[in-house]
Design a protein around this motif. Structure first.
Motif, PDB file in Angstrom:
ATOM      1  N   MET A 254       0.823  -1.213   0.000  1.00 37.88           N
ATOM      2  CA  MET A 254       0.000   0.000   0.000  1.00 37.88           C
ATOM      3  C   MET A 254       0.860   1.266   0.000  1.00 37.88           C
ATOM      4  SD  MET A 254      -3.030   0.858   2.719  1.00 37.88           S
ATOM      5  CE  MET A 254      -2.002   1.346   4.100  1.00 37.88           C
ATOM      6  N   LEU A 255       0.317   2.315  -0.618  1.00 41.17           N
ATOM      7  CA  LEU A 255       0.998   3.610  -0.579  1.00 41.17           C
ATOM      8  C   LEU A 255       0.219   4.566   0.324  1.00 41.17           C
ATOM      9  CD1 LEU A 255       0.341   5.701  -3.829  1.00 41.17           C
ATOM     10  CD2 LEU A 255      -1.211   3.963  -2.946  1.00 41.17           C
ATOM     11  N   GLY A 256       0.766   5.759   0.502  1.00 38.02           N
ATOM     12  CA  GLY A 256       0.016   6.793   1.203  1.00 38.02           C
ATOM     13  C   GLY A 256       0.446   6.998   2.641  1.00 38.02           C
ATOM     14  N   MET A 257      -0.459   7.599   3.402  1.00 33.81           N
ATOM     15  CA  MET A 257      -0.142   8.022   4.770  1.00 33.81           C
ATOM     16  C   MET A 257       0.521   6.919   5.591  1.00 33.81           C
ATOM     17  SD  MET A 257      -2.739   9.432   7.695  1.00 33.81           S
ATOM     18  CE  MET A 257      -2.810  11.118   7.166  1.00 33.81           C
ATOM     19  N   HIS A 258      -0.057   5.719   5.541  1.00 36.99           N
ATOM     20  CA  HIS A 258       0.555   4.591   6.249  1.00 36.99           C
ATOM     21  C   HIS A 258       1.065   3.546   5.271  1.00 36.99           C
ATOM     22  CE1 HIS A 258      -0.169   5.876  10.306  1.00 36.99           C
ATOM     23  NE2 HIS A 258      -1.430   6.135  10.029  1.00 36.99           N
ATOM     24  N   GLY A 259       1.429   4.017   4.077  1.00 36.08           N
ATOM     25  CA  GLY A 259       1.935   3.078   3.088  1.00 36.08           C
ATOM     26  C   GLY A 259       3.365   2.667   3.380  1.00 36.08           C
ATOM     27  N   THR A 260       3.827   1.697   2.612  1.00 36.85           N
ATOM     28  CA  THR A 260       5.214   1.271   2.805  1.00 36.85           C
ATOM     29  C   THR A 260       6.137   2.381   2.300  1.00 36.85           C
ATOM     30  OG1 THR A 260       5.397   0.263   0.610  1.00 36.85           O
ATOM     31  CG2 THR A 260       4.572  -1.144   2.391  1.00 36.85           C
ATOM     32  N   ALA A 261       7.305   2.460   2.908  1.00 31.85           N
ATOM     33  CA  ALA A 261       8.256   3.494   2.500  1.00 31.85           C
ATOM     34  C   ALA A 261       8.652   3.291   1.038  1.00 31.85           C
ATOM     35  CB  ALA A 261       9.488   3.438   3.405  1.00 31.85           C
ATOM     36  N   TYR A 262       8.801   2.014   0.621  1.00 31.54           N
ATOM     37  CA  TYR A 262       9.252   1.781  -0.751  1.00 31.54           C
ATOM     38  C   TYR A 262       8.185   2.155  -1.770  1.00 31.54           C
ATOM     39  CZ  TYR A 262       7.619  -2.790   1.091  1.00 31.54           C
ATOM     40  OH  TYR A 262       6.949  -3.779   1.749  1.00 31.54           O
ATOM     41  N   ALA A 263       6.913   1.926  -1.453  1.00 34.22           N
ATOM     42  CA  ALA A 263       5.852   2.354  -2.380  1.00 34.22           C
ATOM     43  C   ALA A 263       5.868   3.878  -2.490  1.00 34.22           C
ATOM     44  CB  ALA A 263       4.488   1.867  -1.905  1.00 34.22           C
ATOM     45  N   GLU A 350      15.689  -2.306   1.901  1.00 34.50           N
ATOM     46  CA  GLU A 350      16.121  -1.369   2.934  1.00 34.50           C
ATOM     47  C   GLU A 350      15.000  -1.043   3.923  1.00 34.50           C
ATOM     48  OE1 GLU A 350      17.723   3.264   3.027  1.00 34.50           O
ATOM     49  OE2 GLU A 350      17.753   2.142   1.147  1.00 34.50           O
ATOM     50  N   PHE A 351      13.784  -0.867   3.373  1.00 34.62           N
ATOM     51  CA  PHE A 351      12.670  -0.437   4.220  1.00 34.62           C
ATOM     52  C   PHE A 351      11.671  -1.563   4.480  1.00 34.62           C
ATOM     53  CE2 PHE A 351      13.973   3.554   2.023  1.00 34.62           C
ATOM     54  CZ  PHE A 351      14.378   4.272   3.151  1.00 34.62           C
ATOM     55  N   ALA A 352      12.137  -2.806   4.385  1.00 35.05           N
ATOM     56  CA  ALA A 352      11.217  -3.935   4.581  1.00 35.05           C
ATOM     57  C   ALA A 352      10.498  -3.808   5.924  1.00 35.05           C
ATOM     58  CB  ALA A 352      11.994  -5.243   4.513  1.00 35.05           C
ATOM     59  N   LEU A 353       9.215  -4.150   5.915  1.00 36.28           N
ATOM     60  CA  LEU A 353       8.449  -4.089   7.163  1.00 36.28           C
ATOM     61  C   LEU A 353       8.949  -5.178   8.095  1.00 36.28           C
ATOM     62  CD1 LEU A 353       4.821  -3.750   5.791  1.00 36.28           C
ATOM     63  CD2 LEU A 353       6.213  -1.972   6.852  1.00 36.28           C
ATOM     64  N   GLN A 354       9.105  -4.812   9.334  1.00 41.86           N
ATOM     65  CA  GLN A 354       9.524  -5.814  10.297  1.00 41.86           C
ATOM     66  C   GLN A 354       8.582  -5.827  11.485  1.00 41.86           C
ATOM     67  OE1 GLN A 354      13.509  -4.611  10.596  1.00 41.86           O
ATOM     68  NE2 GLN A 354      14.183  -6.153   9.111  1.00 41.86           N
TER      69      GLN A 354
END
Ligand code: TPP
Ligand code: MG
Lengths: 562, 166
Positions: A254-263, A350-354
């Motif tokens: 997902m992108l946007g306010m709480h989207g992933t950094a990579y998106a 680099e910005f993978a969700l953990q």
């Protein structure tokens, strides 16, 4: 065949293929409920609040692709439906609401339980009708169903005065609907598709940005093919989850306010943004002036009014997403992975969700990730609104369309649980998880009775942080920790509450209990299971771009010192 | 500030209860400005015709057209900003008419090819038809005599030549 208006209404619904309605009767609805009595081909699921009926119809529609139907009585019944209609309206969900109304002779006289349902619901429906002549009943229902599910879908309300329900009509089924003022089909302009293909062929840094329209039109396969042929990576909106499997290597989540950094990085740096069935909502764009500044924009949408509404489009393609994408796939040149792909994949690593370390406290991200692994992303997940919703959006990987149901445009707390009832009724073959917060669940939990009555094995994943968590998060981050009006630690024992309704109740406090509790919930198939996950109350959702700001202000993790 | 433009559209709608509320509700909800609105039925009694003068910047006017067209009861919307049209408005103006001023006022009425349709010891009621500018102009000229009341119908419009909206 001669019958009264109420029977004509029910017969019209049956003729339209409706077999299930969600609703609650009342004085002026008695004729209509009487017409339902003993019918096998159309069942009423008795809800415990009309808001629940509206959301259940919405959840049924999202999960099945069919029109969800709800009934309510005049006055308070109809006003209770309003939230459900507004919710469906914002997310373009096909819902038909039938409301009872006082007699035509009493209209406008402040009769008992009179409310101006027609006026009240006008701005929250795609269209609405007040039926004043019994002879109009069959055609009105046919038109309402047609309007709800064609073009850009949406909720339609039909208000039926009591005397219309009682009057006699010679019923003739309506087999065809034609309206001079409404022709939803759009022939796609091939020239525009060619221009879009040319832009794609030229682009160095393209990104696909896909929304609920892809789900609605069933364009997921065409989308995946386009992405695979061109190696263009895909980010989805909240409602676009499932448009492409989030396990697909081309998915950026997902992108946007709480989207992933990579998106968000990909969209920020792209030179071509290909928007499909998405509407540039402010939760997606943040600060408009800073959104995808370097990009040309292709916008594929069925609603002409969405084109150029917030973002200037370079090439609009008007029409059904599925048809448009099918044409586009043929016209674009294949391309291999480029440096741009590599750059995004680098961000993705680099910005993978953990999942944060559990360290004794139960972390909501871990619960969601467990459910995602356990179901391989194939369950139906229905969320409520708040942190629980955003944790789910980030940590649950949806693999198929119509398996992710969430209140997007309206952000309606209380949506999740009744919507999951509609989803489970529509898809008895799939496990349904309702992921909700302790606040939102308490807004519509009375529907436990309906779920128990119908033996629906919904798994209620209550992420209990004892707070109106999302508001608490904003107060922590932007309002100096002045926690005003968010402490909901005075609350019922949710395990006992579930049991009191005849559902299964569990409580989980420690990370090592999660697997066992979920496994048990999966085994229960004759009643709902509620698991009260007592999560870390301080946990916040990251990444986050504060409202109205740009990627410059993105907080990938909790800011230091807080 | 983007430039505010005036923009005339004709909307053909199903002549059904609530249709006016739908249009005005849409304009109110989305913050569109209506300068004037004229509604009546047409030669086909199931169709009503609205002439709307709206104002806004280009992108607002674009949204007005699109959102209005999207309403289910709207059969057709014609945007008159790009084509030559005839536009008319009718106004009734009640103006103070002291004996010393009567001749002057009658001269103004003559020049504008307006009509005095009612008269009393102290007043004239004048009917004037024309484009918006003409109605504005006569109103301004009459103002010094003391305008007592004005009613204007709002603009109605039609394309020039053989073009029709229907
Ligand atoms: C009906 C409604 N009322 C208020 C809000 C504002 N709101 C958004 S999120 C939120 C907190 C939700 O709390 P909870 O349900 O416990 O979920 P959490 O964020 O803690 O996961 C509130 C109050 C809303 N979205 N919907
Ligand atoms: Mg909470």
């Amino acid at each position: 065949m001669k019958m009264n208006g109420a029977n004509a209404l029910i017969q019209s619904l049956v003729d339209q293929g409706v077999d299930m309605v969600f609703g609650i009767p009342g004085g002026v609805m008695i004729p209509i409920y009487d017409a339902l009595y003993g019918r096998e081909d159309l069942k009423n699921m008795l809800m415990r609040h009309e808001q629940g009926a509206g959301h259940a119809a919405d959840g049924y529609a999202r999960a099945t692709g069919k029109v969800g139907v709800c009934f309510a009585t005049s006055g308070p019944g109809a006003t209770n439906l309003v939230t459900g209609l507004a919710n469906a309206h914002m997310d373009s969900i096909p819902v038909l609401a039938v409301t009872g109304q006082v007699r035509t002779t009493s209209l406008g006289k402040d009769a008992f339980q009179e409310a101006d349902t027609f006026g009240i619901t006008m701005p929250v429906t795609k269209h609405n009708f007040l039926v004043s002549d019994v002879n109009d009943v069959p055609r009105t229902i046919a038109e309402a169903m047609y309007i709800a599910q064609t073009g850009r879908p949406g909720p339609v309300l039909v208000d039926v005065p009591m005397d219309v329900s009682l009057a006699e009509v010679d019923y003739q089924p309506i087999t065809e609907v034609k309206m001079r003022s409404y022709s939803p089909h759009i022939d796609i302009d091939e020239a525009m598709v060619e221009q879009a293909a040319a832009l794609i062929n030229e682009a160095k840094r393209p990104v696909l940005y896909v929304g609920g329209g892809v789900i609605t039109s069933g364009a997921n396969e065409e989308l995946t093919r386009l992405s695979e042929k061109t190696h263009i990576l895909v980010t989805n909106t909240l409602l676009g989850k499932g448009a492409i499997s989030e396990y697909h290597p081309h998915s950026l989540g997902m992108l946007g306010m709480h989207g992933t950094a990579y998106a968000n990085h990909a969209v920020n740096e792209c030179d071509l943004l290909i928007a499909v069935g998405a509407r540039f909502d402010d939760r997606v764009t943040g600060k408009l002036a800073a959104f995808a500044q370097r990009a040309k924009v292709i916008h594929i949408d069925i609603d002409p009014a969405e084109i150029d509404k917030t973002v200037q489009t370079t090439v609009p393609v008007l029409g059904d997403c599925k048809e448009a994408l099918a044409m586009l796939v043929e016209k674009v040149q294949p391309r291999e992975e480029t440096d741009w792909n590599k750059k995004i994949m680098q961000w993705k690593r680099e910005f993978a969700l953990q999942c944060p370390a559990n360290e004794g406290a139960l972390q909501p991200q871990c619960v969601i990730a467990k459910i995602s692994d356990m179901t391989k992303g194939e369950a139906i997940v229905v969320t409520d609104v708040g942190q629980n919703q955003m944790f789910s959006a980030l940590y649950y990987s949806t693999t198929k369309p119509r398996r992710w149901l969430s209140s997007g445009g309206l952000g309606t707390m209380g949506y999740g649980f009744p919507a999951s009832i509609g989803a489970q009724v529509g898809r008895p073959d799939l496990p349904v998880f309702c992921i909700c917060g302790d606040g939102g669940f308490q807004m519509t939990l009375q529907e436990l009775a309906a779920a128990v009555e119908h033996k629906l094995p919904i798994k209620i994943i209550l992420l209990n942080n004892q707070y109106l968590g999302m508001v608490r998060q904003w107060q922590e981050l932007f309002w100096n920790g002045r926690y005003s009006g968010v402490d909901i630690s005075v609350q019922p024992d949710f395990k006992m509450l579930a049991e009191a309704y005849g559902a299964e109740g569990m409580r989980v406090k420690h990370p090592d209990e999660v697997d066992g509790a979920l496994a048990r919930a999966m085994e229960i198939n004759d009643r709902p299971t509620l698991i009260d996950f007592q999560i870390n109350p301080q946990e916040n959702v990251f990444p986050m771009i504060p409202a109205g700001q740009s990627i410059e202000e993105m907080m990938v993790n909790r800011p230091k010192g807080s | 500030m983007p430039k505010l433009m005036q923009h005339t559209i004709t909307v053909l709608v199903d002549n059904k209860p609530g249709v006016l509320a739908r249009i005005s509700g849409l304009f109110a909800r989305r913050g569109f400005n209506i300068e004037s609105l004229a509604v009546s039925i047409t030669d086909d009694p199931t169709v009503s015709r609205m002439t709307i003068v709206a104002s806004g910047d280009d992108s607002t006017l674009d949204q007005i057209n699109k959102q209005t067209s999207k309403l289910i009861d709207v059969i057709k919307l014609v945007d008159y900003s790009q084509i030559p049209i005839i536009e008319r408005e009718l106004a009734l103006i009640k103006v103070k008419a002291e004996p010393v001023h009567r001749a002057e006022i009658m001269q103004i009425v003559d020049i504008f090819r307006a009509k005095i349709i009612d008269i009393s010891v102290t007043s004239f009621t004048i009917e004037v038809t024309g484009g918006l500018d003409k109605v504005d102009a006569i109103e301004n000229l009459l103002r010094p005599y003391g305008i007592m009341e004005v009613v204007r119908t709002g603009k109605i419009a039609m394309a020039r030549g053989a073009h029709t909206a229907i």
